[in-house]
Scaffold this motif. Structure first.
Motif, PDB file in Angstrom:
ATOM      1  N   GLY A   1       0.819  -1.209   0.000  1.00 25.82           N
ATOM      2  CA  GLY A   1       0.000   0.000   0.000  1.00 25.82           C
ATOM      3  C   GLY A   1       0.848   1.251   0.000  1.00 25.82           C
ATOM      4  N   PRO A   2       0.236   2.389   0.220  1.00 25.50           N
ATOM      5  CA  PRO A   2       0.966   3.655   0.175  1.00 25.50           C
ATOM      6  C   PRO A   2       1.830   3.861   1.417  1.00 25.50           C
ATOM      7  CG  PRO A   2      -1.299   4.037   0.812  1.00 25.50           C
ATOM      8  CD  PRO A   2      -1.214   2.583   0.471  1.00 25.50           C
ATOM      9  N   ALA A   3       2.866   4.654   1.251  1.00 26.34           N
ATOM     10  CA  ALA A   3       3.670   5.086   2.398  1.00 26.34           C
ATOM     11  C   ALA A   3       3.020   6.324   3.009  1.00 26.34           C
ATOM     12  CB  ALA A   3       5.100   5.388   1.970  1.00 26.34           C
ATOM     13  N   ALA A   4       2.991   6.393   4.331  1.00 27.99           N
ATOM     14  CA  ALA A   4       2.266   7.473   5.000  1.00 27.99           C
ATOM     15  C   ALA A   4       3.018   7.896   6.257  1.00 27.99           C
ATOM     16  CB  ALA A   4       0.851   7.031   5.349  1.00 27.99           C
ATOM     17  N   HIS A   5       2.685   9.099   6.735  1.00 31.54           N
ATOM     18  CA  HIS A   5       3.324   9.665   7.923  1.00 31.54           C
ATOM     19  C   HIS A   5       2.446   9.417   9.145  1.00 31.54           C
ATOM     20  CE1 HIS A   5       6.211  11.863   5.398  1.00 31.54           C
ATOM     21  NE2 HIS A   5       5.196  12.140   4.605  1.00 31.54           N
ATOM     22  N   PRO A   6       2.970   8.752  10.182  1.00 31.23           N
ATOM     23  CA  PRO A   6       2.147   8.507  11.374  1.00 31.23           C
ATOM     24  C   PRO A   6       1.874   9.803  12.126  1.00 31.23           C
ATOM     25  CG  PRO A   6       4.405   7.815  11.761  1.00 31.23           C
ATOM     26  CD  PRO A   6       4.309   8.187  10.310  1.00 31.23           C
ATOM     27  N   LEU A   7       0.632   9.927  12.614  1.00 32.86           N
ATOM     28  CA  LEU A   7       0.212  11.093  13.374  1.00 32.86           C
ATOM     29  C   LEU A   7       0.278  10.786  14.865  1.00 32.86           C
ATOM     30  CD1 LEU A   7      -2.787  12.202  11.140  1.00 32.86           C
ATOM     31  CD2 LEU A   7      -0.374  12.821  10.947  1.00 32.86           C
ATOM     32  N   MET A   8      -0.205  11.703  15.666  1.00 27.53           N
ATOM     33  CA  MET A   8      -0.051  11.617  17.109  1.00 27.53           C
ATOM     34  C   MET A   8      -0.584  10.313  17.695  1.00 27.53           C
ATOM     35  SD  MET A   8      -1.285  14.563  19.749  1.00 27.53           S
ATOM     36  CE  MET A   8      -1.324  15.689  18.358  1.00 27.53           C
ATOM     37  N   SER A   9      -1.660   9.787  17.132  1.00 27.42           N
ATOM     38  CA  SER A   9      -2.276   8.588  17.689  1.00 27.42           C
ATOM     39  C   SER A   9      -1.573   7.312  17.252  1.00 27.42           C
ATOM     40  CB  SER A   9      -3.747   8.514  17.286  1.00 27.42           C
ATOM     41  OG  SER A   9      -3.861   8.276  15.896  1.00 27.42           O
ATOM     42  N   LEU A  10      -0.546   7.383  16.433  1.00 28.31           N
ATOM     43  CA  LEU A  10       0.260   6.285  15.920  1.00 28.31           C
ATOM     44  C   LEU A  10      -0.481   5.446  14.880  1.00 28.31           C
ATOM     45  CD1 LEU A  10       2.812   4.203  17.881  1.00 28.31           C
ATOM     46  CD2 LEU A  10       1.259   2.995  16.416  1.00 28.31           C
ATOM     47  N   ARG A  11      -1.746   5.097  15.127  1.00 31.47           N
ATOM     48  CA  ARG A  11      -2.451   4.251  14.174  1.00 31.47           C
ATOM     49  C   ARG A  11      -3.159   5.046  13.078  1.00 31.47           C
ATOM     50  NH1 ARG A  11      -7.950   2.795  16.093  1.00 31.47           N
ATOM     51  NH2 ARG A  11      -8.600   4.386  17.556  1.00 31.47           N
TER      52      ARG A  11
ATOM     53  N   LEU B   1      -1.597  10.451   4.362  1.00 34.38           N
ATOM     54  CA  LEU B   1      -1.082  10.092   3.047  1.00 34.38           C
ATOM     55  C   LEU B   1      -0.322  11.289   2.470  1.00 34.38           C
ATOM     56  CD1 LEU B   1      -4.059   8.051   1.550  1.00 34.38           C
ATOM     57  CD2 LEU B   1      -1.977   7.204   2.636  1.00 34.38           C
ATOM     58  N   PRO B   2       0.638  11.046   1.614  1.00 37.47           N
ATOM     59  CA  PRO B   2       1.485  12.139   1.121  1.00 37.47           C
ATOM     60  C   PRO B   2       0.725  13.125   0.250  1.00 37.47           C
ATOM     61  CG  PRO B   2       2.000  10.085  -0.013  1.00 37.47           C
ATOM     62  CD  PRO B   2       1.052   9.735   1.083  1.00 37.47           C
ATOM     63  N   ASP B   3       1.372  14.281   0.031  1.00 35.68           N
ATOM     64  CA  ASP B   3       0.866  15.315  -0.877  1.00 35.68           C
ATOM     65  C   ASP B   3      -0.504  15.841  -0.446  1.00 35.68           C
ATOM     66  OD1 ASP B   3       3.170  15.002  -2.457  1.00 35.68           O
ATOM     67  OD2 ASP B   3       2.247  13.320  -3.514  1.00 35.68           O
ATOM     68  N   GLY B   4      -0.714  15.971   0.860  1.00 35.55           N
ATOM     69  CA  GLY B   4      -1.968  16.529   1.346  1.00 35.55           C
ATOM     70  C   GLY B   4      -3.154  15.608   1.238  1.00 35.55           C
ATOM     71  N   GLY B   5      -2.902  14.313   1.066  1.00 34.17           N
ATOM     72  CA  GLY B   5      -3.990  13.347   0.937  1.00 34.17           C
ATOM     73  C   GLY B   5      -4.732  13.141   2.240  1.00 34.17           C
ATOM     74  N   PRO B   6      -5.748  12.293   2.229  1.00 31.92           N
ATOM     75  CA  PRO B   6      -6.556  12.084   3.432  1.00 31.92           C
ATOM     76  C   PRO B   6      -5.761  11.409   4.540  1.00 31.92           C
ATOM     77  CG  PRO B   6      -7.148  10.496   1.735  1.00 31.92           C
ATOM     78  CD  PRO B   6      -6.217  11.477   1.090  1.00 31.92           C
ATOM     79  N   HIS B   7      -6.326  11.441   5.740  1.00 31.66           N
ATOM     80  CA  HIS B   7      -5.771  10.724   6.877  1.00 31.66           C
ATOM     81  C   HIS B   7      -6.447   9.363   6.961  1.00 31.66           C
ATOM     82  CE1 HIS B   7      -4.337  14.589   9.140  1.00 31.66           C
ATOM     83  NE2 HIS B   7      -3.800  14.449   7.942  1.00 31.66           N
TER      84      HIS B   7
END
Length: 498
Positions: A231-241, A245-251
């Motif tokens: 799947g896509p590579a994504a940046h983890p947020l505060m909640s970890l799970r 998604l990159p380029d301003g995509g959805p969470h």
């Protein structure tokens, strides 16, 4: 000094194997991590209704807790709203403790052994989180996920602020947002007719008659025992799970059947079923906030009728920021200089209370803690408006909605209640005892900000309750020590306005 080295030593041993360059920094961070967790635990011992604490004695800047078995705990006066680590040692009778896990063990209370293990994990993971930090900079981040990753110590008041049992050191480094990784999600194929879907599931996550449900790699390895498609590579947020998604995509909110802080972070079939209705309902509420609040829309949600395999796609909060503006999770405000300005803090407090109390009057209690609530800041840092995300644990009062002539959404289950105490606890516990207190950093500063802010607010029955009554807060440690008691339990904190 009594200390339980187990979790600390395990992390040190793993770290020496996977990231030896961090080993000395980890060791150096351990005393501060112990103090941070001990401070949170002392707050709980002092202010939560723990059945084995039978009395409190105060003298000057000291507090003594009488225990049911006759022993006494000695420590500093406990500010329930302090966010700095000001407790480095407490004494159980004459024995000093600087290790919260060892203290919990020697208290010998029911279910204390499990709680002690989690406290040990919290200390070790906190030290690991601190060890991996880059040199701080005054430059503000340019992306929403970078703001999230500035929060290093986790929940400001929970003793299990960084407890991640079941995560190896390598996994914490690979998935923890404070370590700034890029996480490669999996896509688990499931027949569409075997799933519950609400909202619109994107074409890019479909394969013919199958849905491709985003899966966290930890979940795939430890719970599902299969990897699925890449799947896509994504940046983890505060909640970890939850990941951006990159380029301003959805969470993407993924199921993670692990106990983080105090809750298992799976996604119930109930919440998936309610998600589209809640999102549409929340969007309709924006018209009643004079443009001061936006809700991130739920784009789609899907579950394979299992809390272990489900995902929710949400708008990025960045969508609600104009040119030059920043959208900042309230928990990340403490990483800026803004809360140090009393006028700024009063303005922010007024904005948050205006929105929260207005919605409560209408019949909606937000769980507006520092993770769910975000503030839009002007290029100069002024608080302009709010953004709220994750509607799964709000509370909705049909009676209040009807009283104001508002349509009552077709909701069922725990979200629906007309109980005034439950509604006020939900908002006040999360917003005032959580988000605002964590931003202010102490009871004195919080009281000053509240005193300034409430002068301009309509004197509703909810405001009177906020001003005149003790402040509700979740009794987080009591809940961890009461595994057989379902639902939330509550503490009453001294009102900073009184």
């Amino acid at each position: 000094m009594h200390r339980s080295p187990t979790a600390e030593a395990e992390v040190a041993e793993e770290l020496a194997a996977v990231r030896p360059d961090l080993a000395s920094r980890y060791t150096a961070e351990l005393p501060g991590a112990r103090a941070a967790v001990l401070t949170r635990l002392w707050r709980a011992l002092a202010h939560e209704p723990l059945p084995w604490v039978t009395g409190h004695e105060t003298a000057r800047d000291a507090l003594v807790l009488r225990l049911r078995d006759g022993r006494r705990l000695h420590g500093p006066a406990a500010d329930p709203y302090a966010t700095t680590a000001y407790v480095s040692v407490v004494r159980l009778d004459e024995t000093p403790y600087d290790d919260p896990a060892r203290l919990m063990t020697d208290l010998g209370v029911p279910h204390g052994a499990d709680a002690a293990a989690e406290l040990g994990h919290s200390v070790a993971s906190s030290a690991l989180s601190r060890a991996g930090q880059q040199k701080p900079t005054n430059e503000w981040p340019g992306t929403d996920w970078e703001w999230e990753q500035r929060v290093v110590d986790g929940h400001p008041f929970h003793p299990n602020c960084r407890s991640r049992p079941g995560f190896s050191v390598a996994e914490q480094l690979a998935y923890g947002p404070e370590h700034r990784p890029l996480v490669e999600l999996g896509l688990m194929p499931v027949r569409a007719d075997e799933c519950l879907v609400t909202g619109v599931w994107p074409e890019g996550m479909r394969d013919g008659e199958r849905l491709l449900i985003p899966v966290h790699p930890w979940q795939a390895a430890h719970v599902l025992k299969r990897t699925g498609d890449a799947g896509p590579a994504a940046h983890p947020l505060m909640s970890l799970r939850t990941l951006a998604l990159p380029d301003g995509g959805p969470h993407v909110k993924t199921a993670l059947s692990a106990r983080l802080t105090s809750s298992v972070r799976d996604i119930s079939v109930y919440s998936i079923g309610m998600s589209a209705t809640l999102s549409a309902f929340a969007e309709s509420l924006e018209a009643h906030t004079d443009g001061l609040l936006h809700f991130t829309r739920t784009l789609g949600a899907a579950t394979a009728h299992s809390p272990d395999l489900a995902a929710v796609l949400r708008e990025s909060p960045r969508r609600y920021a104009g040119s030059g503006e920043h959208v900042v999770p309230v928990a990340a405000l403490a990483t800026t200089e803004l809360p140090g300005d009393p006028a700024w803090l009063a303005d922010f407090t007024r904005l948050a209370l205006t929105v929260g109390l207005r919605l409560l009057e209408l019949g909606v209690a937000l769980e507006a803690h520092g993770q769910n609530l975000l503030v839009v800041l002007s290029p100069q840092g002024a608080p302009l408006r709010l953004v709220y995300r994750d509607l799964a644990d709000i509370r909705v009062s049909p009676h209040r909605l009807a009283r104001h002539g508002l349509p009552v959404p077709e909701l069922t289950g725990r979200i629906v209640t007309d109980d005034e105490t439950a509604l006020r606890r939900k908002l006040f516990g999360a917003l005032v005892a959580g988000a605002l207190a964590g931003t202010a950093g102490s009871g004195a500063v919080l009281g000053t900000a509240l005193e300034t802010a409430v002068r301009d607010l309509p004197r509703t029955a909810d405001l009177v309750a906020l001003v005149e009554n003790p402040l509700p807060a979740k009794a987080l440690t009591l809940m961890r020590l009461s595994p057989g008691t379902p639902g939330d339990q509550w503490a009453e904190l001294p009102n900073p306005l009184r």
